[in-house]
Scaffold this motif. Structure first.
Motif, PDB file in Angstrom:
ATOM      1  N   MET A 741      44.305  46.187  49.087  1.00 38.00           N
ATOM      2  CA  MET A 741      43.185  45.283  49.338  1.00 38.00           C
ATOM      3  C   MET A 741      42.169  45.332  48.200  1.00 38.00           C
ATOM      4  N   ASP A 742      41.930  46.547  47.672  1.00 39.37           N
ATOM      5  CA  ASP A 742      41.003  46.667  46.538  1.00 39.37           C
ATOM      6  C   ASP A 742      41.508  45.868  45.351  1.00 39.37           C
ATOM      7  N   ARG A 743      42.805  45.973  45.081  1.00 39.73           N
ATOM      8  CA  ARG A 743      43.391  45.246  43.959  1.00 39.73           C
ATOM      9  C   ARG A 743      43.313  43.737  44.200  1.00 39.73           C
ATOM     10  N   MET A 744      43.529  43.306  45.469  1.00 38.94           N
ATOM     11  CA  MET A 744      43.469  41.885  45.810  1.00 38.94           C
ATOM     12  C   MET A 744      42.066  41.345  45.607  1.00 38.94           C
ATOM     13  N   ARG A 745      41.047  42.140  45.985  1.00 37.42           N
ATOM     14  CA  ARG A 745      39.670  41.696  45.797  1.00 37.42           C
ATOM     15  C   ARG A 745      39.326  41.556  44.315  1.00 37.42           C
ATOM     16  N   GLU A 746      39.851  42.484  43.504  1.00 37.26           N
ATOM     17  CA  GLU A 746      39.617  42.392  42.057  1.00 37.26           C
ATOM     18  C   GLU A 746      40.219  41.107  41.493  1.00 37.26           C
ATOM     19  N   LEU A 747      41.436  40.788  41.931  1.00 32.64           N
ATOM     20  CA  LEU A 747      42.098  39.572  41.456  1.00 32.64           C
ATOM     21  C   LEU A 747      41.350  38.320  41.919  1.00 32.64           C
ATOM     22  N   GLU A 748      40.817  38.358  43.164  1.00 26.44           N
ATOM     23  CA  GLU A 748      40.055  37.217  43.670  1.00 26.44           C
ATOM     24  C   GLU A 748      38.784  37.008  42.850  1.00 26.44           C
ATOM     25  N   ARG A 752      37.883  33.737  40.761  1.00 30.90           N
ATOM     26  CA  ARG A 752      36.637  33.023  40.971  1.00 30.90           C
ATOM     27  C   ARG A 752      35.940  32.749  39.639  1.00 30.90           C
ATOM     28  N   LYS A 753      35.909  33.752  38.768  1.00 22.13           N
ATOM     29  CA  LYS A 753      35.269  33.581  37.468  1.00 22.13           C
ATOM     30  C   LYS A 753      35.957  32.489  36.653  1.00 22.13           C
ATOM     31  N   LEU A 754      37.296  32.493  36.704  1.00 29.15           N
ATOM     32  CA  LEU A 754      38.043  31.480  35.948  1.00 29.15           C
ATOM     33  C   LEU A 754      37.771  30.081  36.495  1.00 29.15           C
ATOM     34  N   LYS A 755      37.733  29.936  37.832  1.00 32.07           N
ATOM     35  CA  LYS A 755      37.470  28.625  38.446  1.00 32.07           C
ATOM     36  C   LYS A 755      36.056  28.146  38.113  1.00 32.07           C
ATOM     37  N   ASP A 756      35.088  29.075  38.196  1.00 34.42           N
ATOM     38  CA  ASP A 756      33.711  28.689  37.876  1.00 34.42           C
ATOM     39  C   ASP A 756      33.608  28.201  36.437  1.00 34.42           C
ATOM     40  N   ARG A 757      34.301  28.923  35.540  1.00 36.75           N
ATOM     41  CA  ARG A 757      34.270  28.544  34.134  1.00 36.75           C
ATOM     42  C   ARG A 757      34.903  27.169  33.937  1.00 36.75           C
ATOM     43  N   LEU A 758      36.032  26.943  34.682  1.00 36.60           N
ATOM     44  CA  LEU A 758      36.762  25.683  34.561  1.00 36.60           C
ATOM     45  C   LEU A 758      35.929  24.506  35.061  1.00 36.60           C
TER      46      LEU A 758
END
Length: 882
Positions: A741-748, A752-758
């Motif tokens: 779950m920790d790894r999944m949250r990091e990926l999310e 999110r950062k990539l989508k915001d940038r896009l």
């Protein structure tokens, strides 16, 4: 003399005259589905009057909790405006079930009023039914009341009935003359006048008939007596008060309300009404919640909610906007706890449920104020200053907004409400409500039909506590509500046996299933119920052979299924006590369902139990199972049983003699169900779920025995499968899952950062900016976006435009999502919240928001493109109106 002393004097007087003192029944009638609330003292004795029930006593006395807010007896709108009307009140009553009749009833009433309550004879008048010469003669010749103080009145005043159906008969009333200073001043003011001069104290009903749904009067088996006297009225006379609200039963509540406002009582007619309404309604709310009724949008819960909100509205009229009613329930409990000690044990729940509803209504009131402001604006602009009936009804019915407050607000704004239209909708709603309770009449009709079919047949003897198989005789066969002499292969049949081991569904426990057979005859029993607890109706289908009335047959239950039911039922008793130990003595069972597969237990509590509390409850139940406590059943008199500490459950109707089920010294309850012989037979107890079902009510589901073993087995299998998927041993699964779950949250977060940038860097080309009445508009559909991505795009595009409107839409999880932004210079022309609401309507949704930014959603994503294409014309139209 205090109200408490007066209540005790009344009860003691009739006990001295050979009457059994019977405690008040619940405000929610357990034995009459035709009634929403207990509205008279005789309700709990209805089956005695009808001859459906028998008790060891033929005389009874009670102080009964009553509520009159629905049906024929509805005093809600009169509360606070008259000296004597209430929602909640106590009815003092003495009753005779085929014992004494008119003469002794009249003598008792006069003796108590004159010689014990010490009310002056010169202040008293009596009325009788116009044709009741017998009662008139008793009053004049036996009691000595002058003829000019005896009034003969018609059916409206002196023929009493509980409702449209049920026991009824002529009555005689004792009235108290408050004096000419309380008269309305009309020339014809007299004992029939509705003003406050002549106060009806005591109604003596000579119960002679039962009225059915067709209005036909049938003589009751034995002429009986049903009397009723409002305690509040009696105390107002004894204490010399002009109205019931100034007695020590209600005035302490009003005084406490005074401390929460700058207004004094009494001081002004309008504020006095509000104080009285609050004093009355605080009592009703307290006792309704104490009887396990929770605020809701239907039935009894809806009435509670309406009473509570009505009190809050009057609090606002007194200038109190913060929650206050929950504080007043403490005063009610202090005044009433001597007579009703159970409400003191329930004080925390009463307070918390009331506070939660107050807080909820505060938000409703604010929302309602906004809605009515929109309606006023629309009425002034479009409908000639009139708010349509359907709109007013929606405000009242859907949002719980008090209509009298709505009328006051609209009047101040120069707008009126179409009350004829509103009342039409109200009438329809009331008819629907009455229809929803019509089932009670159907149930009565069905019961009467069975009793007619079974007349002359001895009641069924239940032998299922000790036996699982019984040899017995067929007492009756019923097919399609008709008695038949035989039934053969393929017939759907109802079988009444002389003796039976089959438990009939009651008290939350499902009925048994099994077989009835002899020779070649065999019938599968799929359902069992009773008629008045006297006749067991075994429903099923003949699988083979033929059966005749009088045949000797064998009745056998499914003993494996019964064993599972016993485990679950006994576990509910352990659970009940464990809940009270863990959460507090206020916890009460509010309902249950016991099946072979699982148990469901509803209980009163105002917050969700913490995980550690649920663990403690589960541990305590299993500890008591492992202690293998002996389960003991005794038959006792109801009064003796309750005095011994046995818990009586809400909503259950108990006979005079009851079964007390004890599990060691841990649990003792009144219960007619089937149970294990020792708690160890339950095996194992496991909680499946726990959650809220209404304000102040929660539900817990659990399994025992075979069901618990099956649950644990499935759980172990699922853990093993998860372990294989995560490549981990079951013992390490929790740690492995946390890391995943920790790894999944990091990926999310990275996603999110990539989508915001896009999307923040994305904007529509200049060529896609549309003109809308001189305003620049961007309306774009974005792929793979979410709510935050839409917001980023709108904010960025709005900044780049400088002046304009930006609309972005996307499809996510089969729903259309829309965001709208408006630059500050255009806020006077375009409102983002109103625009997004209009766009959302095209995609089957709704929404709203601030003038500069708003979001919405819809269930028809296939229409999103059309909706975005329509944005420029919507913006142009909105800007044009401004």
């Amino acid at each position: 003399m205090t109200g408490t002393q007066m209540r005790r004097m009344f009860l003691d007087y009739f006990v001295s005259k050979g009457h059994a003192s019977v405690r008040s029944s619940s405000l929610a009638p357990s034995n009459d589905p035709t009634l929403l609330f207990t509205n008279a003292g005789m309700v709990q004795f209805k089956d005695l009057f009808l001859g459906h029930d028998k008790r060891s006593y033929k005389r009874a006395v009670s102080a009964q909790k009553c509520l009159r807010v629905s049906g024929k007896h509805n005093d809600l709108e009169s509360v606070g405006r008259t000296a004597r009307h209430h929602t909640f009140f106590e009815m003092l009553g003495n009753f005779s079930f085929g014992d004494y009749f008119k003469e002794q009833a009249i003598e008792y009433a006069w003796d108590f009023i004159v010689n014990h309550a010490k009310i002056p004879v010169a202040k008293l008048y009596v009325t009788v039914y116009k044709d009741d010469d017998e009662a008139a003669k008793i009053w004049e010749k036996r009691i000595g009341v002058p003829r000019d103080r005896i009034y003969r009145l018609g059916e409206k005043d002196n023929f009493w009935s509980m409702g449209d159906t049920g026991p009824c008969g002529p009555c005689s009333e004792i009235h108290y003359d408050r004096g000419v200073e309380h008269s309305c001043g009309k020339p014809d003011c007299g004992i029939e006048c509705e003003c406050d001069r002549f106060l009806e104290l005591w109604n003596l009903v000579f119960m002679q008939y039962n009225r059915d749904s067709k209005g036909i009067l049938t003589p009751l088996p034995n002429p009986s007596i049903d009397t009723g006297m409002g305690l509040e009225r009696l105390v107002s006379v004894i204490q010399g008060k002009d109205n019931n609200f100034d007695t020590d039963l209600i005035l302490p509540i009003i005084h406490n309300m005074e401390r929460l406002t700058d207004i004094k009582y009494p001081s002004d007619p309008a504020s006095d009404v509000s104080f009285r309404v609050i004093g009355d309604h605080a009592r009703a709310v307290t006792f309704l919640i104490a009887d396990d009724i929770s605020p809701s949008n239907e039935g009894r819960g809806y009435v509670l909610r309406r009473i509570l909100r009505r009190a809050l509205r009057h609090g606002r009229l007194l200038g109190v906007k913060e929650p206050f009613l929950h504080k007043l329930t403490d005063t009610v409990i202090e005044v009433m706890k001597e007579a009703y000690p159970e409400i003191a044990n329930y004080s925390r729940v009463i307070r918390q449920v009331t506070l939660a509803e107050e807080q909820s209504f505060s938000a409703t009131l604010e929302y309602g104020m906004n809605l009515i402001a929109e309606m006023i604006e629309n009425a002034k602009a479009k409908t000639g200053g009139v708010i349509a009936g359907p709109e007013a009804f929606r405000l009242y019915d859907t949002y719980g907004f008090p209509m009298d407050l709505a009328v006051e607000i609209t009047r101040d704004a120069g707008v009126t409400i179409d009350m004829d239209g509103f009342n039409g909708y109200m009438k329809t709603q009331k008819e629907k409500a009455r229809a929803s309770w019509k089932g009670g009449h159907d149930a009565d009709a069905s019961r009467s039909q069975y009793k007619s079919l079974l007349a002359g047949i001895a009641p069924t003897v239940f032998m299922g506590y000790e036996n699982q198989i019984v040899k017995t005789k067929v007492a009756s066969l019923i097919a399609n509500k008709t008695s038949v002499s035989s039934a053969s292969t393929g017939d759907e049949i109802e079988i009444v046996l002389a003796n039976t081991p089959f438990y009939a569904e009651s008290g939350g426990q499902v009925g048994d299933i099994g077989v009835i057979y002899h020779g070649s005859f065999r019938a599968e029993v799929t359902d069992v119920s009773t008629v008045d607890g006297a006749y067991w109706i075994h429903r099923g289908r003949v699988e083979s052979g033929t059966v005749h009335v009088g045949d000797t047959v064998t009745a056998k239950i499914d003993d494996i299924r019964r064993a599972d039911i016993r485990r679950n039922h006994s576990a509910t008793h352990l659970l009940h006590t464990a809940l009270r130990q863990a959460l507090g003595g206020h916890v009460k069972q509010a309902g249950s369902m016991v099946t072979p597969e699982r148990l469901r237990f509803d209980y009163s509590h105002f917050t969700a139990p913490r995980p550690e509390e649920l663990t403690r409850i589960e541990r305590v139940v299993n500890e008591k199972i492992m202690e293998n406590l002996t389960v003991k059943t005794e038959v006792k008199n109801l009064e003796e049983a309750t005095q011994s500490g046995a818990m009586a459950l809400f909503g259950e109707k108990y006979s005079e003699n009851v079964r007390v089920v004890s599990m060691g010294d841990f649990s003792r309850e009144l219960c007619g169900g089937t149970h294990v012989e020792a708690t160890g037979d339950i095996g194992f107890f496991k909680i499946l779920s726990e959650g809220g079902i209404a304000a102040g009510s929660r539900r817990l589901e659990a399994v025992t025995g075979r069901g618990a073993w099956e649950f644990v087995r499935r759980l172990a299998e699922e853990l093993e499968e998860i372990g294989v998927a995560l490549k981990s041993a079951p013992v390490d699964l929790a740690d492995k899952a946390r890391k995943s779950m920790d790894r999944m949250r990091e990926l999310e977060k990275e996603n999110r950062k990539l989508k915001d940038r896009l999307f923040s860097g994305k904007s529509a080309p200049e060529s896609e900016t549309k003109d809308a009445g001189g305003l620049r508009v961007i309306a774009e559909k974005l792929d793979d976006a979410d709510e935050e991505s839409l917001r980023s795009f709108v904010d960025n595009a709005r900044n780049r435009l400088g002046s304009g409107v930006v609309v972005a839409g996307t499809v996510k999880d089969e729903r259309a999502l829309i965001a709208v932004g408006v630059t500050n210079d255009l806020l006077g022309k375009v409102h983002a919240g109103k625009l997004v609401k209009e766009i959302a309507a095209m995609v089957g949704g709704g929404g709203g928001g601030r003038p500069d930014f708003a979001q919405a959603g819809g269930k028809n994503p296939e229409k999103l493109t059309d909706a975005l294409n329509a944005v420029p014309s919507m913006v142009a139209a909105m800007a044009g109106k401004s």
